[in-house]
Structure formats: C-alpha cells, structure tokens
Motif scaffolding. Structure first.
Motif, PDB file in Angstrom:
ATOM      1  N   ALA A 138       0.845  -1.189   0.000  1.00 17.90           N
ATOM      2  CA  ALA A 138       0.000   0.000   0.000  1.00 17.90           C
ATOM      3  C   ALA A 138       0.880   1.238   0.000  1.00 17.90           C
ATOM      4  N   SER A 139       0.309   2.344  -0.482  1.00 15.68           N
ATOM      5  CA  SER A 139       1.036   3.610  -0.457  1.00 15.68           C
ATOM      6  C   SER A 139       0.052   4.755  -0.283  1.00 15.68           C
ATOM      7  N   ILE A 140       0.597   5.887   0.157  1.00 16.63           N
ATOM      8  CA  ILE A 140      -0.235   7.042   0.456  1.00 16.63           C
ATOM      9  C   ILE A 140       0.512   8.302   0.065  1.00 16.63           C
ATOM     10  N   SER A 141      -0.229   9.264  -0.456  1.00 22.86           N
ATOM     11  CA  SER A 141       0.370  10.514  -0.892  1.00 22.86           C
ATOM     12  C   SER A 141       0.740  11.393   0.297  1.00 22.86           C
ATOM     13  N   ARG A 142       1.411  12.485   0.007  1.00 26.40           N
ATOM     14  CA  ARG A 142       1.936  13.355   1.059  1.00 26.40           C
ATOM     15  C   ARG A 142       0.850  13.868   1.994  1.00 26.40           C
ATOM     16  N   GLY A 200      -9.454  -3.919   0.384  1.00 29.34           N
ATOM     17  CA  GLY A 200     -10.642  -4.231   1.160  1.00 29.34           C
ATOM     18  C   GLY A 200     -10.341  -4.787   2.538  1.00 29.34           C
ATOM     19  N   ARG A 201      -9.084  -5.179   2.786  1.00 29.67           N
ATOM     20  CA  ARG A 201      -8.705  -5.721   4.104  1.00 29.67           C
ATOM     21  C   ARG A 201      -7.716  -4.806   4.832  1.00 29.67           C
ATOM     22  N   PHE A 202      -6.841  -4.153   4.094  1.00 30.58           N
ATOM     23  CA  PHE A 202      -5.822  -3.290   4.678  1.00 30.58           C
ATOM     24  C   PHE A 202      -6.168  -1.821   4.416  1.00 30.58           C
ATOM     25  N   THR A 203      -5.772  -0.969   5.353  1.00 32.66           N
ATOM     26  CA  THR A 203      -5.968   0.467   5.197  1.00 32.66           C
ATOM     27  C   THR A 203      -4.692   1.198   5.599  1.00 32.66           C
ATOM     28  N   ILE A 204      -4.193   2.028   4.703  1.00 30.89           N
ATOM     29  CA  ILE A 204      -3.024   2.849   4.993  1.00 30.89           C
ATOM     30  C   ILE A 204      -3.502   4.251   5.363  1.00 30.89           C
ATOM     31  N   SER A 205      -2.843   4.840   6.347  1.00 33.57           N
ATOM     32  CA  SER A 205      -3.167   6.209   6.755  1.00 33.57           C
ATOM     33  C   SER A 205      -1.901   6.865   7.294  1.00 33.57           C
ATOM     34  N   ARG A 206      -1.979   8.155   7.510  1.00 33.33           N
ATOM     35  CA  ARG A 206      -0.813   8.859   8.032  1.00 33.33           C
ATOM     36  C   ARG A 206      -1.250  10.016   8.917  1.00 33.33           C
ATOM     37  N   THR A 235       4.116   9.890  11.279  1.00 35.17           N
ATOM     38  CA  THR A 235       3.819   8.462  11.369  1.00 35.17           C
ATOM     39  C   THR A 235       2.879   8.015  10.246  1.00 35.17           C
ATOM     40  N   VAL A 236       3.161   6.845   9.714  1.00 34.01           N
ATOM     41  CA  VAL A 236       2.262   6.189   8.772  1.00 34.01           C
ATOM     42  C   VAL A 236       1.825   4.864   9.383  1.00 34.01           C
ATOM     43  N   TYR A 237       0.581   4.496   9.111  1.00 32.07           N
ATOM     44  CA  TYR A 237      -0.005   3.292   9.702  1.00 32.07           C
ATOM     45  C   TYR A 237      -0.458   2.328   8.609  1.00 32.07           C
ATOM     46  N   LEU A 238      -0.541   1.062   8.991  1.00 27.60           N
ATOM     47  CA  LEU A 238      -1.150   0.058   8.134  1.00 27.60           C
ATOM     48  C   LEU A 238      -2.055  -0.793   9.011  1.00 27.60           C
ATOM     49  N   GLN A 239      -3.348  -0.582   8.865  1.00 27.62           N
ATOM     50  CA  GLN A 239      -4.335  -1.393   9.576  1.00 27.62           C
ATOM     51  C   GLN A 239      -4.608  -2.624   8.737  1.00 27.62           C
ATOM     52  N   MET A 240      -4.405  -3.799   9.325  1.00 23.68           N
ATOM     53  CA  MET A 240      -4.563  -5.055   8.603  1.00 23.68           C
ATOM     54  C   MET A 240      -5.646  -5.886   9.266  1.00 23.68           C
ATOM     55  N   ASN A 241      -6.703  -6.143   8.537  1.00 26.88           N
ATOM     56  CA  ASN A 241      -7.825  -6.939   9.029  1.00 26.88           C
ATOM     57  C   ASN A 241      -7.969  -8.225   8.218  1.00 26.88           C
ATOM     58  N   SER A 242      -8.700  -9.159   8.753  1.00 27.15           N
ATOM     59  CA  SER A 242      -8.973 -10.442   8.076  1.00 27.15           C
ATOM     60  C   SER A 242      -7.680 -11.076   7.565  1.00 27.15           C
ATOM     61  N   LEU A 243      -6.713 -11.131   8.430  1.00 32.97           N
ATOM     62  CA  LEU A 243      -5.409 -11.662   8.038  1.00 32.97           C
ATOM     63  C   LEU A 243      -5.491 -13.154   7.744  1.00 32.97           C
ATOM     64  N   ASN A 244      -4.683 -13.571   6.779  1.00 36.66           N
ATOM     65  CA  ASN A 244      -4.588 -14.993   6.466  1.00 36.66           C
ATOM     66  C   ASN A 244      -3.120 -15.372   6.303  1.00 36.66           C
ATOM     67  N   ALA A 245      -2.879 -16.658   6.136  1.00 33.07           N
ATOM     68  CA  ALA A 245      -1.513 -17.165   6.136  1.00 33.07           C
ATOM     69  C   ALA A 245      -0.656 -16.535   5.038  1.00 33.07           C
ATOM     70  N   THR A 246      -1.258 -16.164   3.934  1.00 30.07           N
ATOM     71  CA  THR A 246      -0.505 -15.565   2.832  1.00 30.07           C
ATOM     72  C   THR A 246      -0.007 -14.163   3.158  1.00 30.07           C
ATOM     73  N   ASP A 247      -0.489 -13.596   4.264  1.00 27.45           N
ATOM     74  CA  ASP A 247      -0.020 -12.273   4.689  1.00 27.45           C
ATOM     75  C   ASP A 247       1.250 -12.373   5.540  1.00 27.45           C
TER      76      ASP A 247
END
Length: 122
Positions: A49-53, A66-72, A78-90
C-alpha cells in the motif's frame, strides 16, 4: 540521515487484525509519499500500500484491497497500516518506505525501515 522505525508486528491467528506503525525521524516527513511493502521467505519484496503526502490518495495491491488500510498523521511523522482479516498468505516481514511522490514500485523509495515480522497462524 532519515530513519524509519516500524512497530506493531507479531503473531496473530487467521482472521485477526494488526496495526503497524512507522515513525520517521525528521520533520520533512509531510513532503514524502509513504509506502508499505512486504517480503515473504524465498519471495521478492512486493508492494502492499502507499499514500500521498497529504493522505488524499491511497493505493493498494489487489491481494490486500478491502482488508488493509493505509493512513498517516503528519503531525506525528507516522504512517499506519491497519490489517484486518489476516490470512496465512499475509505472513511476511513488512517494511515501510519513504520517497518522493507516491508510488507503487520499490525503486521510487529512498529510505527503508528495518522491517517488522507479521506471522499469521492457521
């Protein structure tokens, strides 16, 4: 020298959530696009994921959309990565990266954190 420090990784069960944080060491953070990448054992580093300035534009890999959300929070460098509905491939080491304009490619980023391990158990 810009330093990026990630935190928030760990072991989580499938279906669970984690929030990663990445703090930048200097005040020019707000002028930089930020990205999250990950690298699983034996695989190449891939875009997540990426986010603009200003935070007005965000981009996601199809695998996390649809599962991860990037914010700053530019006031906290600080930049964040909210990760939901995690599975083994993550499962991977997750890296934050800082560059110029927002991008989805590794070569666009100049500074990289040391990485934080995310392990999803089934």
């Amino acid at each position: 020298q810009v330093q990026l420090v990630e935190s928030g990784g760990g072991l989580v069960q499938a279906g669970g959530s984690l929030r990663l944080s990445c703090v930048s060491s200097d005040r020019t953070f707000r002028f930089s696009g930020m990205g999250w990448f990950r690298q699983a054992p034996g695989k190449e580093r891939e875009f997540v994921a990426s986010i603009s300035r200003e935070g007005s534009s965000t981009y996601y890999a199809d695998s996390v959309k649809g599962r991860f959300t990037i914010s700053r929070d530019n006031a906290k460098n600080t930049v964040y990565l909210q990760m939901n509905s995690l599975n083994a491939t993550d499962t991977a080491v997750y890296y934050c990266a800082r560059g110029g304009p927002v991008s989805t490619t590794t070569r666009a980023y100049i500074y990289w954190g040391q990485g934080t391990q995310v392990t999803v158990s089934t």
